[in-house]
Design an enzyme around this catalytic site. Sequence first.
Site, mmCIF file in Angstrom:
data_model
loop_
_atom_site.group_PDB
_atom_site.id
_atom_site.type_symbol
_atom_site.label_atom_id
_atom_site.label_comp_id
_atom_site.label_asym_id
_atom_site.label_seq_id
_atom_site.Cartn_x
_atom_site.Cartn_y
_atom_site.Cartn_z
ATOM 1 C CG ASP A 170 -1.756 1.209 1.463
ATOM 2 O OD1 ASP A 170 -1.656 1.999 0.589
ATOM 3 O OD2 ASP A 170 -2.234 1.293 2.653
ATOM 4 C CD GLU A 198 -3.858 7.322 1.219
ATOM 5 O OE1 GLU A 198 -5.075 6.940 1.521
ATOM 6 O OE2 GLU A 198 -3.258 6.859 2.065
ATOM 7 C CD GLU A 199 -1.164 5.347 4.159
ATOM 8 O OE1 GLU A 199 -1.989 5.118 4.968
ATOM 9 O OE2 GLU A 199 -0.942 4.224 3.203
#
Lengths: 342, 309
Positions: A170, A198-199
């Site tokens: 991911d 994103e995380e």
Amino acid sequence: MLEKLCNLNGVSGTTDAVKDFIINEIKPYVTEITVMPCGNIIAFKKGKYTPPKKVMADAHIDEVGLIVKDITDDGYLKFDEVGGFDERILLSKRVTVGENCIPGIIGIKAVHLATKEEREKVVPISEMYIDIGAFSKEEAEKYVKKGDTIAFVSEYKKIGQNSVKAKALDDRVGVAALISALKKDAEYDYYAAFTVSEEIGTVGAQSAAEFVKPDIAIILEGTTCSDVPGTREHEQSTNQGKGPALSVVDRASYSDKKLNVFIKKIANENNIDFQLKRTVMGGNNARSIQLSGGGVKTAVLSVPLRYIHSPVSVMNISDYENYEKLVKCFLDNIGRAGEIYD
Amino acid sequence: MINTLKNIMNIPSVSGNEEYLKEYIISEIKNYCDEYYVDNFGNLIVKINGNDETLMINTPMDESGFLITHKEENKLYFAGIGGISPKETVGKFVKAVDGEAKGIIVADKEINDELKFSDMHIEAFGEAETGDIFALENSINQLGDNIFGYALSRKAGVAVLLEAIKKSYKNNTKTLYFAFSAEDLLGFKGAKVASNVISPDYTVVITSSCEQKNLTDAKFGGGIAVRIKDNIVITNKAFRKSFTDKFDKNDIPYQLEIAEKGVFNSEAAYNAGGSQTAVLGYFVKNPDTTYECISIKDIENLVKALENL
């Protein structure tokens, strides 16, 4: 390609190694590359035709990890999480700290010193530390600094006949599929956005979408897959081996209905296996992309990943192959995207 | 107006699946506006031309619903979309948003606050598949001046805007944008896009008000709510007075209220070019149930209020 990408470290905030690798890979194949100040790479791929709507494909280049919060007087590192974690997976894991890749181990005090209550509960991150073999703060500070990011140590390896285990699948699956598409000739123009952070709240994608101003965006991701013992069938989200997963809705976004119909049609026309993601959990860059500018029609296509956000995510190789195919087929058919607007 | 409201209540509009409601609204208003369009996010925007000043009137149009996650013969397992509590849906009839399937929601565990959608299923009749979206069948009742039913705290606002469009057309001064926003229950999303695109001088957000979450003595039956402030927005006093003076003159009953919690639609409007933002509300009893209750007088007065902005 995927192996090389997974073995690179790119915890949110320190994604330069991944960024440089991607630029190097795609440079000969794209018309224009813009590296935004935040670290996003925006590549323009010229196709044979210009589609009626502007399309962006997004994959995030950051991965979950940890960050050094403090160094104790006796040389242990206290840490915090970067991205969301299940604390249960952290204990006894091998990590690498900072740019100098200092090896360490996540530890807690010995089991015979724990009270009964402590033994029965999940150990919170605040009680864990990283041991880098230093015996004093001064010694530790020679190698690491507060704010250094910490990545998991986990080699990309094939397991079984058709599976792979690695860290950072991911979202290196998304990055790899997008690079693979860029390396081939395109039917239609499109923008590829390799986005940061994103995380930690899908913020990089927001800047990318404001920059590109797409009408349609496909978000390439890895997603949860709990087709394992102890999970009832209707809570499994996705299954390994059944193809890439198309999301209907999750905590962050509702995919455009007609865009999803379009993607299913493309998959069926090309005999590519796919499945629907069957829970409403999780979230990704669609959250911020869909709200940018005058709104963006988004869809989310993911590779099912068991043990996602852990050092040992597991994926099925055929799922990835079908994902790569479907991404390319989608991009090669975006000239028909007018259907979505009927 | 009551019939319009009942029609609206019977049209499913689960977040992300608002297309049928949009079609209905368009069929009703297309002869009463200068322009209408669905933006790239899915909001329906209706424009009535006027002078240089722009006013956006916003209301959400979506409701909670269900995503089918797994199928075993006629048992459909599902996850929730939006915010309705699992307990509240037990024993309720549902229908597929696309297609003919219907069913009833059944609990597989004890019915209490701990109940989760994953411990429930739909006994289905008709063809349904994993990935289908189901909506609650609305049970509408009128008792005196009160209307009872599901999602009134959202759909009464849709009826108000629809009626206000018809009344305002060719009777307006400012240029009016009526924004029916999509996916509001998923994080006030539609309003953010609508505000960005329209970036109006003034915004009025239509919302539901609730006695229990009010810090003033404003109450059900006491007239429409004119919000002084909530935890998101405080309305500029001069702006507020500009319309409450007209409400006074035209005998529109209203109550000033301070609400505990606001709606982020107003924040979105503020952030998009610093629009002057006000919140007007109608009172809802039994909020977040399938038997929400509103007063017909409130929504009629709210239409009048919108003509006097």
